[in-house]
Design a protein around this motif. Sequence first.
Motif, PDB file in Angstrom:
ATOM      1  N   LYS A 156       0.829  -1.204   0.000  1.00 11.89           N
ATOM      2  CA  LYS A 156       0.000   0.000   0.000  1.00 11.89           C
ATOM      3  C   LYS A 156       0.861   1.251   0.000  1.00 11.89           C
ATOM      4  CE  LYS A 156      -3.690   2.284   2.636  1.00 11.89           C
ATOM      5  NZ  LYS A 156      -4.594   2.182   3.817  1.00 11.89           N
ATOM      6  N   LEU A 157       1.887   1.268   0.822  1.00  9.92           N
ATOM      7  CA  LEU A 157       2.771   2.430   0.897  1.00  9.92           C
ATOM      8  C   LEU A 157       3.554   2.615  -0.398  1.00  9.92           C
ATOM      9  CD1 LEU A 157       4.183   1.986   4.517  1.00  9.92           C
ATOM     10  CD2 LEU A 157       2.598   3.754   3.738  1.00  9.92           C
ATOM     11  N   PHE A 158       3.968   1.525  -1.016  1.00  6.16           N
ATOM     12  CA  PHE A 158       4.776   1.613  -2.226  1.00  6.16           C
ATOM     13  C   PHE A 158       4.008   2.266  -3.369  1.00  6.16           C
ATOM     14  CE2 PHE A 158       6.786   0.156  -6.116  1.00  6.16           C
ATOM     15  CZ  PHE A 158       8.135   0.251  -5.834  1.00  6.16           C
ATOM     16  N   GLY A 168       4.699   8.820  -5.177  1.00  5.87           N
ATOM     17  CA  GLY A 168       5.060   7.773  -4.232  1.00  5.87           C
ATOM     18  C   GLY A 168       6.203   6.970  -4.814  1.00  5.87           C
ATOM     19  N   CYS A 169       6.539   5.864  -4.169  1.00  4.80           N
ATOM     20  CA  CYS A 169       7.670   5.038  -4.608  1.00  4.80           C
ATOM     21  C   CYS A 169       7.522   4.597  -6.060  1.00  4.80           C
ATOM     22  CB  CYS A 169       7.780   3.805  -3.715  1.00  4.80           C
ATOM     23  SG  CYS A 169       7.910   4.137  -1.951  1.00  4.80           S
ATOM     24  N   ILE A 235       8.884   1.594   7.383  1.00  5.10           N
ATOM     25  CA  ILE A 235      10.133   1.238   6.717  1.00  5.10           C
ATOM     26  C   ILE A 235      10.251  -0.274   6.580  1.00  5.10           C
ATOM     27  CG2 ILE A 235      12.644   1.170   6.999  1.00  5.10           C
ATOM     28  CD1 ILE A 235      12.554   3.981   8.067  1.00  5.10           C
ATOM     29  N   ILE A 236       9.981  -0.994   7.653  1.00  3.31           N
ATOM     30  CA  ILE A 236      10.103  -2.451   7.614  1.00  3.31           C
ATOM     31  C   ILE A 236       9.083  -3.049   6.650  1.00  3.31           C
ATOM     32  CG2 ILE A 236       9.989  -4.567   8.997  1.00  3.31           C
ATOM     33  CD1 ILE A 236      10.874  -2.828  11.403  1.00  3.31           C
ATOM     34  N   LEU A 240       9.961  -5.400   3.495  1.00  6.48           N
ATOM     35  CA  LEU A 240       9.415  -6.747   3.331  1.00  6.48           C
ATOM     36  C   LEU A 240       8.746  -6.897   1.967  1.00  6.48           C
ATOM     37  CD1 LEU A 240       8.762  -9.551   4.414  1.00  6.48           C
ATOM     38  CD2 LEU A 240       6.742  -8.587   5.519  1.00  6.48           C
ATOM     39  N   PHE A 241       7.981  -5.891   1.555  1.00  7.68           N
ATOM     40  CA  PHE A 241       7.326  -5.939   0.253  1.00  7.68           C
ATOM     41  C   PHE A 241       8.358  -6.055  -0.866  1.00  7.68           C
ATOM     42  CE2 PHE A 241       5.885  -3.366  -3.441  1.00  7.68           C
ATOM     43  CZ  PHE A 241       4.920  -4.242  -3.917  1.00  7.68           C
TER      44      PHE A 241
END
Length: 259
Positions: A156-158, A168-169, A235-236, A240-241
């Motif tokens: 989701k964050l990526f 975003g990333c 961050i973790i 992991l993703f």
Amino acid sequence: MRRWIWLLSFPLALVLAQGDSAQSAKEELARQKELLRQTMGILPTELVTEQGKESFFRKGPSGKTMEACDFGLGPGVIRGANARLPRYFADTQRVDDLDTRIVYCMTQVQGYKPEQVKRPDVVAAAFYIASQSQGEQVQVKATTPEEQAMYTLGEKLFFARSGNRDMGCAACHVDHVGRRAGPLFYADVLGQDKSWTHWPAYRYSNDQSWTMEDRIRACYSNLSHPRPDFYSAPIIALELFMAQKNTGARIEESPAFVR
């Protein structure tokens, strides 16, 4: 270490000013690496790794070294350990990456107080432990509920777009992979060019030794986002993703030498 970069500042400035030159980014990297080795006789990656090795075998206040720590393969076993991180640990009841595992080891096993754990010491230890995974294949798979939750958060964050730049990333590392922005190339961190496996690494452009945690925080700054705290869940989760997406990739250089 700063004086090394000062000696190289003139040729480095020329390289960075060239932008789109006849040399590829890979050739520029190889040239800087060789120039630094010829000038100083040693690479910063080798120096920091040696510092980390000394820290690994140094006794803490409890009288124990990091050999008493479990990095996922049993106490003291670090060959291939970083290729399997992040992962869930029962003793912390959370998903740890290499950095957070080192902090846990230093505080809970070696007996250092939290304020005694300095970031450069964590990075150096990460360099040494990661060096023991060179040549290994990444083997990260979210199987536990905790890992699956982290993977979902990381995905989701990526792909999230936010902030003033609505980025975003994925904007750089998916949509614009292979394109150049000044002296930089946007790399694919999801497995195609194995750029995720480059970390931890020494960055010759800013004379700093970074783990993936530093790299992620810097990316957030580049996007004008508030940076996540060191050792924090966002961050973790991103690590992991990306690690799972790189499962099967071989770690060819660890720690790496990068721009």
